[in-house]
Design an enzyme around this catalytic site. Structure first.
Site, mmCIF file in Angstrom:
data_model
loop_
_atom_site.group_PDB
_atom_site.id
_atom_site.type_symbol
_atom_site.label_atom_id
_atom_site.label_comp_id
_atom_site.label_asym_id
_atom_site.label_seq_id
_atom_site.Cartn_x
_atom_site.Cartn_y
_atom_site.Cartn_z
ATOM 1 N N ARG A 115 4.340 1.757 5.184
ATOM 2 C CA ARG A 115 3.124 1.135 5.698
ATOM 3 C C ARG A 115 3.451 -0.103 6.545
ATOM 4 N NH1 ARG A 115 -1.332 -0.141 1.528
ATOM 5 N NH2 ARG A 115 -2.495 -0.406 3.485
ATOM 6 N N HIS A 166 -7.377 -9.351 0.930
ATOM 7 C CA HIS A 166 -6.555 -8.424 0.157
ATOM 8 C C HIS A 166 -5.063 -8.631 0.382
ATOM 9 C CE1 HIS A 166 -10.243 -5.509 0.067
ATOM 10 N NE2 HIS A 166 -10.407 -6.588 -0.680
#
Length: 335
Positions: A115, A166
């Site tokens: 990612r 986040h």
């Protein structure tokens, strides 16, 4: 591997809960969270005039923005869950937990190293740059982003006017919670053992790491990133995993900003904000007098907006530069 105990988390059903939860488990409907439950609000269409909104931005002082995955769509990033919600036959959400990391840190690190690689390959788009420029021009501007891709930071968004709800894929922290944080680490791969996650292949070939029929390369835990501070814990991605609380100090700063005075504009970009505490921010801004403006390609995102609000259907990378043009001027092509 020792990990410090975590505090109990309040009920997931309240707006002040700081826990990451799946929207499907807590929200029976995908209807936009700011829907006002009156027959009048639902019968009146929001405004769509770019010129009217430009005037509002020009005159506005305190502007709160909430951003989600739609902001980064034009940068070509794959979604968190990927095709079918799977990553090598693993539920992507099942890898985003402290328990998964404790059980198999090598697997979880490979997932996040991939990612990271995708995020670092991507470039900020015109939407990221437009928000960064508006933040530089407006003293009382605050952007809350649910994205962990680091693109807002790379677009030059002032750190003091950006809150990463986040966390960030580009930050690492100690899993043993000794307090060490490695910020804005652009190394790719983050360590040599994770090189298989940073390989590039032609578009017509699948990366071996993503092929569930190809065995995962063995990685010794000793070769994963370790904390240089406590010398005992592994480093982990500094993102908020399911079951973890958001940063209390950051949330308090956001609450204090909201309560400081009237809010002129609440801008919601590329998200339906179905995760708390983000889901409560629009309601709070409305109570402080904010006009709500939603930028989203999904027409259902306009549900519940009043005739005093705005809805702009389309790609944020194309729309935001137009909305802010009166303040930031015409943007040159960034990519």
């Amino acid at each position: 591997m020792h990990r410090a105990s975590r505090p109990l988390i309040p009920s997931v059903h309240g707006p002040y809960n700081h826990r990451m939860v799946s929207s499907s488990s807590s929200f029976p409907s995908r209807r936009s969270f700011w829907t006002r439950q009156t027959k009048y609000a639902q019968s009146m269409a929001p405004r769509t005039s770019i010129d009217e909104f430009k005037e509002l931005v020009n005159a506005g002082d305190r502007i709160l923005t909430l951003c989600g995955a739609g902001l980064s769509a034009a940068s070509g990033l794959p979604t968190f869950r990927g095709a079918g919600g799977l990553w090598r036959n693993h539920e992507a959400t099942s890898l985003a937990t402290p328990e998964a990391f404790e059980a198999d840190p090598s697997l979880v690190w490979l997932f996040y190293a991939w990612r990271r690689h995708m995020a670092l390959k991507a470039q900020p788009n015109r939407g990221h740059y437009a928000l960064a420029e508006l933040a530089k021009k407006k003293d009382n501007f605050l952007c809350l982003t649910q994205n962990v891709d680091g693109l807002s930071t790379r677009a030059g968004h002032p750190e003091s006017k950006l809150r990463l709800l986040h966390g960030s894929l580009l930050d690492n922290k100690c899993f043993n919670e000794c307090g060490y944080v490695d910020r804005n680490n652009l190394s790719d791969p983050v360590c040599p053992a994770l090189a298989p996650a940073a390989e590039d292949y032609p578009h017509d070939q699948i990366l071996p790491l993503l092929d569930p029929t190809v065995p995962i390369p063995p990685i010794d835990v000793a070769d994963l990133p370790h904390c240089p501070n406590c010398k005992t814990g592994l480093l982990r991605p500094a993102v908020v995993w399911f079951g973890e609380p958001l940063d209390d100090l950051m949330l308090m700063e956001v609450e204090n900003w909201i309560m400081r005075g009237r809010i002129d504009i609440m801008l919601v970009v590329g998200t339906a904000a179905a995760v708390y505490p983000a889901a409560g921010y629009t309601r709070k801004a409305q109570r402080r007098g904010a006009v709500v403006a939603v930028v989203n390609p999904d027409p259902d995102s306009a549900a519940g907006l009043s005739q005093n609000d705005f809805f702009f259907q389309g790609d944020a990378s194309e729309i935001l530069p137009q909305l802010f043009e009166g303040v930031i001027g015409k943007m040159e092509d960034k990519n």
